[in-house]
Design a protein around this motif. Structure first.
Motif, short mmCIF file in Angstrom:
data_model
loop_
_atom_site.label_atom_id
_atom_site.label_comp_id
_atom_site.label_asym_id
_atom_site.label_seq_id
_atom_site.Cartn_x
_atom_site.Cartn_y
_atom_site.Cartn_z
N UNK A 12 0.82 -1.21 0.00
CA UNK A 12 0.00 0.00 0.00
C UNK A 12 0.85 1.26 0.00
N UNK A 13 1.99 1.21 0.70
CA UNK A 13 2.80 2.43 0.88
C UNK A 13 3.85 2.63 -0.20
N UNK A 14 4.48 1.53 -0.68
CA UNK A 14 5.60 1.66 -1.62
C UNK A 14 5.30 1.07 -3.01
N UNK A 15 4.07 0.73 -3.27
CA UNK A 15 3.74 0.16 -4.57
C UNK A 15 4.31 -1.24 -4.72
N UNK A 16 4.59 -1.65 -5.96
CA UNK A 16 5.11 -2.98 -6.21
C UNK A 16 6.59 -3.06 -5.87
N UNK A 17 6.95 -4.14 -5.16
CA UNK A 17 8.32 -4.29 -4.69
C UNK A 17 8.81 -5.72 -4.93
N UNK A 18 10.13 -5.85 -5.18
CA UNK A 18 10.76 -7.17 -5.19
C UNK A 18 10.70 -7.74 -3.77
N UNK A 19 10.33 -8.99 -3.65
CA UNK A 19 10.17 -9.58 -2.32
C UNK A 19 10.43 -11.08 -2.37
N UNK A 20 10.52 -11.67 -1.19
CA UNK A 20 10.65 -13.12 -1.04
C UNK A 20 9.48 -13.62 -0.19
N UNK A 21 8.92 -14.74 -0.63
CA UNK A 21 7.80 -15.33 0.11
C UNK A 21 8.21 -16.71 0.60
N UNK A 22 7.91 -17.01 1.84
CA UNK A 22 8.22 -18.32 2.39
C UNK A 22 7.11 -18.75 3.35
N UNK A 23 7.05 -20.04 3.64
CA UNK A 23 6.11 -20.61 4.60
C UNK A 23 6.91 -21.25 5.72
N UNK A 24 6.45 -21.09 6.94
CA UNK A 24 7.12 -21.74 8.07
C UNK A 24 6.08 -22.38 8.99
N UNK A 25 6.52 -23.43 9.69
CA UNK A 25 5.65 -24.11 10.63
C UNK A 25 5.68 -23.39 11.97
N UNK A 26 4.51 -23.02 12.47
CA UNK A 26 4.40 -22.35 13.78
C UNK A 26 3.99 -23.36 14.84
N UNK A 27 2.93 -24.11 14.57
CA UNK A 27 2.45 -25.16 15.47
C UNK A 27 2.28 -26.45 14.67
N UNK A 28 2.79 -27.55 15.20
CA UNK A 28 2.60 -28.85 14.57
C UNK A 28 1.64 -29.67 15.42
N UNK A 29 0.74 -30.43 14.80
CA UNK A 29 -0.26 -31.18 15.57
C UNK A 29 0.29 -32.45 16.18
N UNK A 30 -0.49 -33.03 17.06
CA UNK A 30 -0.12 -34.33 17.65
C UNK A 30 -0.11 -35.42 16.58
N UNK A 31 -1.10 -35.35 15.68
CA UNK A 31 -1.20 -36.30 14.57
C UNK A 31 -0.95 -35.52 13.28
N UNK A 32 0.15 -35.83 12.62
CA UNK A 32 0.60 -35.07 11.45
C UNK A 32 0.32 -35.87 10.19
N UNK A 33 -0.54 -35.34 9.33
CA UNK A 33 -0.94 -36.05 8.12
C UNK A 33 -0.34 -35.37 6.89
N UNK A 34 0.25 -36.19 6.02
CA UNK A 34 0.79 -35.71 4.74
C UNK A 34 -0.04 -36.30 3.60
N UNK A 35 -0.48 -35.44 2.71
CA UNK A 35 -1.17 -35.89 1.50
C UNK A 35 -0.19 -35.79 0.34
N UNK A 36 0.18 -36.92 -0.23
CA UNK A 36 1.12 -36.94 -1.35
C UNK A 36 0.36 -36.72 -2.65
N UNK A 37 0.72 -35.71 -3.38
CA UNK A 37 0.00 -35.36 -4.60
C UNK A 37 0.45 -36.24 -5.76
N UNK A 38 -0.05 -37.48 -5.74
CA UNK A 38 0.36 -38.48 -6.73
C UNK A 38 -0.41 -38.35 -8.04
N UNK A 39 -1.43 -37.53 -8.07
CA UNK A 39 -2.22 -37.38 -9.29
C UNK A 39 -2.04 -35.97 -9.85
N UNK A 40 -1.92 -35.88 -11.16
CA UNK A 40 -1.86 -34.61 -11.85
C UNK A 40 -2.73 -34.67 -13.09
N UNK A 41 -3.22 -33.51 -13.51
CA UNK A 41 -4.11 -33.48 -14.66
C UNK A 41 -3.30 -33.44 -15.95
#
Length: 331
Positions: free
Chosen positions: A123-152
């Motif tokens: 909003x303040x500086x218009x479009x800017x070069x940036x980096x986007x990342x994801x990080x884990x904050x809380x992990x559950x007691x039961x952790x489920x992974x869905x493997x994306x084995x299908x593609x269109x």
């Protein structure tokens, strides 16, 4: 069937197991939340602020990620938290394949550059070069992974199954995938507990089985058939890729070694936090049955089933369903 909004005809149509799990947990959560006398045996600090007697699914399966966008040339950072029940992992990118859960997790957490036409709009500086990342904050007691084995496949306009070998360990330390300030002192080990396996050479149809690790043994559930298997069997029937099989040639009966494409591939993987001192879900279900005062006099076979009595037989499917609904769901 009614709990899922299905007709009798729908039960004969193969359902996606990941979508089924989400639907199942959503319905179970609603059933438990509607029980005024239900006490959540899994409640912890994450649900105390709401209602510790409710939020059963959240207590077990909900984790939190945070998306962080950092601008390169100005002092600006955006953070947004999101809850998840399962983590969807890619098995390939545009340039390479991933052959292990470690590779896919690193891809999931990899920094993405926002430059050129894809610059981040502030909003303040218009479009800017940036980096986007994801990080884990809380992990559950039961952790489920869905493997994306299908593609269109845009050429055939059908779902195509990704079949290459993909490995995952019996123990996974999630500290390796958390930022330094969010790591757990002493490690954050998760133990492999359950694998949903898809059998078939395409992403349209096939058959599902389940591999479950309970009380030191691996069990394979294939419809009504249950048998004990070992870790070698688990790997051969869930990693995918190619494996060697000894064949006998008919003409001169000599043994030859032949490569055979595997048709069995892990589709969902479930790990349990080893720090979770209350134990595994099946053991907790026994505690839940006791707390609900189900009563061995009223539902003897159902109680025995979850107390480890493997000789229990139900007269028919309707009897099991009746005792399940009345004992667990209170209906």
């Amino acid at each position: 069937m009614e709990a899922f909004g299905w007709t009798r005809e729908t039960t004969y149509v193969q359902q996606d197991i990941q979508e089924f799990c989400c639907l199942l947990m959503d319905n179970l959560e609603k059933k438990f939340d509607n029980k005024k006398d239900f006490e959540n045996p899994f409640a912890d600090s994450r649900v105390q602020a709401e209602d510790p007697k409710r939020n059963l699914i959240k207590s077990l399966f909900n984790g939190t990620t945070e998306q962080v966008i950092s601008c390169r040339n100005v002092e600006f950072e955006s953070k947004r938290k999101e809850n998840f029940i399962d983590i969807q992992l890619s098995l390939k990118s545009f340039t390479k394949k991933f052959f292990s859960i470690e590779d896919s997790l690193m891809d999931f957490l990899a920094k993405e550059e926002l430059t050129g036409d894809n610059r981040y709009a502030t909003d303040q500086w218009g479009k800017q070069d940036a980096d986007r990342r994801v990080r884990f904050v809380e992990l559950p007691k039961v952790l489920m992974f869905h493997l994306r084995r299908c593609e269109f496949d845009f050429q055939t306009e059908t779902n195509k199954k990704i079949k290459h070998r993909f490995e995952f360990p019996e123990t996974l330390d999630m500290n390796k995938y958390r930022e330094q300030e969010l790591r757990i002192e002493g490690g954050n080990p998760y133990k492999l507990y359950c694998i949903f396996v898809h059998h078939g050479h395409d992403g349209i149809a096939g058959h599902y089985t389940v591999l479950l690790h309970e009380d030191g043994e691996w069990l394979e559930f294939d419809d009504e058939q249950v048998r004990v298997v070992d870790w070698d069997y688990v790997q051969m029937n869930s990693y995918g890729g190619e494996f060697h099989e000894m064949m006998v040639e008919n003409k001169n009966t000599r043994l030859i070694k032949r490569n055979k494409k595997a048709s069995s591939h892990a589709y969902m993987i479930i790990y349990i936090d080893q720090r979770y001192e209350r134990g595994r879900p099946l053991k907790q279900l026994r505690i839940l049955l006791t707390k609900r005062n189900a009563g061995s006099e009223k539902y003897p076979k159902f109680i025995d089933l979850f107390e480890g009595n493997s000789t229990v037989d139900f007269e028919d499917k309707s009897e099991f369903e009746r005792q399940f609904h009345q004992t667990i769901l209170g209906r």
